[in-house]
Design an enzyme around this catalytic site. Structure first.
Site, PDB file in Angstrom:
ATOM      1  N   HIS A 109       0.953  -1.335  -0.107  1.00 49.36           N
ATOM      2  CA  HIS A 109       0.143  -0.075  -0.115  1.00 49.36           C
ATOM      3  C   HIS A 109       0.907   1.302  -0.026  1.00 49.36           C
ATOM      4  O   HIS A 109       0.282   2.257  -0.239  1.00 49.36           O
ATOM      5  CB  HIS A 109      -0.939   0.218   1.195  1.00 49.36           C
ATOM      6  CG  HIS A 109      -0.333   0.101   2.460  1.00 49.36           C
ATOM      7  ND1 HIS A 109      -0.232  -1.053   3.251  1.00 49.36           N
ATOM      8  CD2 HIS A 109       0.013   1.334   3.006  1.00 49.36           C
ATOM      9  CE1 HIS A 109       0.502  -0.421   4.530  1.00 49.36           C
ATOM     10  NE2 HIS A 109       0.434   1.120   4.377  1.00 49.36           N
ATOM     11  N   ASP A 145       0.408  -7.795   1.836  1.00 52.70           N
ATOM     12  CA  ASP A 145       0.587  -6.264   1.715  1.00 52.70           C
ATOM     13  C   ASP A 145       2.157  -6.185   1.649  1.00 52.70           C
ATOM     14  O   ASP A 145       2.716  -5.527   2.571  1.00 52.70           O
ATOM     15  CB  ASP A 145       0.036  -5.553   2.887  1.00 52.70           C
ATOM     16  CG  ASP A 145       0.083  -4.208   2.757  1.00 52.70           C
ATOM     17  OD1 ASP A 145       0.755  -3.668   1.674  1.00 52.70           O
ATOM     18  OD2 ASP A 145      -0.631  -3.283   3.554  1.00 52.70           O
ATOM     19  N   GLY A 197       3.029   6.491   8.310  1.00 48.96           N
ATOM     20  CA  GLY A 197       4.489   6.557   8.009  1.00 48.96           C
ATOM     21  C   GLY A 197       5.591   5.485   8.408  1.00 48.96           C
ATOM     22  O   GLY A 197       6.504   5.338   7.616  1.00 48.96           O
ATOM     23  N   ASN A 198       5.029   4.696   9.366  1.00 47.02           N
ATOM     24  CA  ASN A 198       5.698   3.721   9.692  1.00 47.02           C
ATOM     25  C   ASN A 198       5.445   2.466   8.799  1.00 47.02           C
ATOM     26  O   ASN A 198       6.587   1.537   8.731  1.00 47.02           O
ATOM     27  CB  ASN A 198       5.582   3.155  11.168  1.00 47.02           C
ATOM     28  CG  ASN A 198       6.180   3.711  12.174  1.00 47.02           C
ATOM     29  OD1 ASN A 198       5.499   4.256  13.138  1.00 47.02           O
ATOM     30  ND2 ASN A 198       7.605   3.966  12.327  1.00 47.02           N
ATOM     31  N   SER A 199       4.553   2.371   8.083  1.00 45.11           N
ATOM     32  CA  SER A 199       4.225   1.145   7.244  1.00 45.11           C
ATOM     33  C   SER A 199       5.499   1.055   6.051  1.00 45.11           C
ATOM     34  O   SER A 199       6.033   1.857   5.599  1.00 45.11           O
ATOM     35  CB  SER A 199       2.959   1.690   6.243  1.00 45.11           C
ATOM     36  OG  SER A 199       1.930   1.903   6.980  1.00 45.11           O
ATOM     37  N   LEU A 208      -9.561 -20.688  -2.866  1.00 47.68           N
ATOM     38  CA  LEU A 208     -10.481 -21.661  -2.338  1.00 47.68           C
ATOM     39  C   LEU A 208     -12.043 -21.203  -2.101  1.00 47.68           C
ATOM     40  O   LEU A 208     -13.148 -21.651  -2.399  1.00 47.68           O
ATOM     41  CB  LEU A 208     -10.105 -22.832  -1.216  1.00 47.68           C
ATOM     42  CG  LEU A 208      -8.845 -23.528  -1.633  1.00 47.68           C
ATOM     43  CD1 LEU A 208      -8.605 -24.379  -0.546  1.00 47.68           C
ATOM     44  CD2 LEU A 208      -9.231 -24.448  -2.959  1.00 47.68           C
ATOM     45  N   GLY A 209     -12.080 -19.840  -1.235  1.00 48.09           N
ATOM     46  CA  GLY A 209     -13.239 -19.408  -1.070  1.00 48.09           C
ATOM     47  C   GLY A 209     -13.722 -20.176   0.579  1.00 48.09           C
ATOM     48  O   GLY A 209     -15.004 -20.296   0.734  1.00 48.09           O
ATOM     49  N   VAL A 210     -12.709 -20.141   1.374  1.00 49.86           N
ATOM     50  CA  VAL A 210     -13.072 -20.594   2.745  1.00 49.86           C
ATOM     51  C   VAL A 210     -12.413 -19.591   3.919  1.00 49.86           C
ATOM     52  O   VAL A 210     -11.433 -18.936   3.535  1.00 49.86           O
ATOM     53  CB  VAL A 210     -12.306 -21.835   2.895  1.00 49.86           C
ATOM     54  CG1 VAL A 210     -12.942 -23.130   2.125  1.00 49.86           C
ATOM     55  CG2 VAL A 210     -10.646 -21.909   2.635  1.00 49.86           C
TER      56      VAL A 210
END
Length: 471
Positions: free
Chosen positions: A89, A120, A196-198, A254-256
């Site tokens: 991000h 991320d 800002g730490n990201s 998978l959708g789980v």
């Protein structure tokens, strides 16, 4: 007088004992403080400040900018380049240019080279011959996040709130909790993490090695932050540095909704209820979303998965790693269901194919449709069709008028100027002819966090722009 001297003599050994104990403890404290100081001094040589900006393609005007952090993971002096790890991000979401700087150094350009389809996480690189690169720059040494336990002393390092190179200290609060809406294994810490730490490093204060990437913080309470655990990223980093595309740019889905089962729970709770006696960790199926590979294969809530293609997933991070290799393929699962061992074959979908293919930039916001993966895991329970705000640029009109992002649980848009918004086409048709200075009324929020009406006016440089997303 004699009695007083006698009492002092009796206290003498205890006083000497306490003095000796103090002498033993003080050097230990000073040594610990000295070690932390040395670790942070080294972090100054591998941590960078990341500046990102976006530009309106049609007008060439700068839309806005944001700042984050990153850290050098490899320096190739023969090729003259350095590789930096950071959060997705920080360098994604319509970014048109990136610059980095070291402490007390000038900015210089960097190039994004990798955006992960699941975590991320992203990577950039820069040339070593840039004038702002210090001669003593080093690579961070990556530690082992999987062996870290609760109470482990850690420190963060980065550029919070536009302040340069700040260090904080704390401990690991949990090794199992994760921020809502994020995939992967995380380390929860009470060391301060701020905007800002990201992308900056989470450092073990026992050996100075980086064990995580500071990623998220709770906006509802203090002292709760999360760092993406580094072990799951090491293979990805190595492949990017080698010039390879990690897991061929694909990720299975998978959708789980899964929950890790530790060894004790697997033996005690599930041993009693389901006859589960497998001597390893496993994954419990909490939910199976409709019209997904998991639903079509027959997976059910309550199933306990302990083999995927004959490999044992120890935790959710292992599961994600296994999904990298089976995107678009069939995989075999061995699971327990009510005491019975069952084999299933699941046709795994490629998650990358399910991601949004385009976005609309407007008033400093990035608007995207919900992907099938997110719709099934969140919005389907409310039967809600909408678009969402994935990013709000600092200094933009949207920020000034109080708009916020919060994918997927806060920034949903369901109505704009009294037009129902179910798709990106609906949103584009509602804003494409809106003139600068004309009010735009949003109905934004989420089903379980509440809705609010926001009115936004925008500048000419923030005019609506629709673009394709290259994955």
């Amino acid at each position: 007088m004699a009695s007083r001297i006698s009492r002092e003599k009796k206290r003498g050994p205890w006083v000497r004992y306490l003095m000796l104990l103090a002498l033993l403890l003080i050097p230990s404290f000073l040594l610990s403080a000295s070690s932390s100081n040395n670790f942070f001094k080294k972090a100054e040589r591998y941590t960078v400040r990341v500046y990102s900006s976006t530009i309106v393609a049609l007008e060439g005007a700068e839309r806005g900018s944001s700042e984050g952090s990153g850290f050098v993971v490899h320096i190739d002096r023969r090729e003259g380049v350095a590789y930096v790890a950071t959060n997705k991000h920080v360098i994604d979401e319509g970014i048109s240019s990136i610059q980095v700087s070291f402490k007390d150094g000038e900015r210089f350009p960097a190039t994004p080279i990798y955006i992960d389809p699941v975590y991320d996480f992203g990577m950039i690189k820069f040339e070593l011959n840039e004038s702002g690169v210090p001669a003593n720059a080093v690579s961070a040494e990556l530690g082992r996040s999987r062996t870290v336990e609760v109470g482990h002393p850690v420190g963060t390092f980065g550029n919070p709130m536009s302040l340069e190179y700040c260090a904080t200290e704390g401990i690991i609060s949990s090794v199992t909790n994760s921020p809502w809406g994020y995939d992967g294994a995380f380390l929860q810490t009470d060391a301060a993490i701020n905007p800002g730490n990201s992308g900056g490093p989470l450092i073990s204060l026992r050996n100075g090695k980086v064990i995580g990437i500071n990623t998220a913080v709770s906006d509802e309470s203090e002292g709760i932050g999360w760092s993406l655990a580094v072990d799951q990223l090491k293979p990805v980093i190595e492949q990017v540095i080698a010039g390879e595309l990690p897991y061929a740019g694909r990720m299975g889905w998978l959708g789980v909704n899964l929950e890790e089962i530790n060894l004790d729970r697997a033996r005690e709770d599930f041993g009693a209820q389901y006859g589960f006696n497998h001597p390893r960790k496993a994954l419990l199926v909490i939910d199976v979303f409709p019209k997904t590979p998991a639903a079509r294969s027959g997976l059910q809530p309550g199933d306990v998965i302990y083999l995927i293609n004959w490999m044992m997933p120890q935790d959710y991070a292992d599961y994600l790693a296994m999904m990298r290799d089976v995107a678009g393929q069939n995989c075999e699962m061995l699971l327990y269901r009510l005491g019975q061992e069952i084999e299933l074959e699941v046709e795994v979908e490629d998650r990358g194919e399910l991601r949004p293919k385009e976005y609309v930039a407007f008033a400093g916001m990035t608007i995207q449709p919900t992907s099938p993966t997110v719709y099934e895991s969140y919005y389907s329970m409310f039967s809600l069709e909408c678009v969402f705000i994935s990013d709000v640029l600092e200094g933009s009109s949207a920020e000034a008028w109080g708009m916020y992002s919060g994918y997927p649980i806060r920034g949903a848009i369901v109505n704009l100027n009294y037009h129902q918004i179910k798709s990106l086409d609906d949103f584009w048709n509602a804003v494409k002819d809106v003139a600068p200075g004309q009010p735009v009324e949003f109905f934004v929020g989420s089903p379980d966090n509440g809705w609010i009406i926001k009115v936004v006016y925008y500048y000419p440089s923030e005019a609506p722009l629709r673009e394709r997303v290259e994955h």
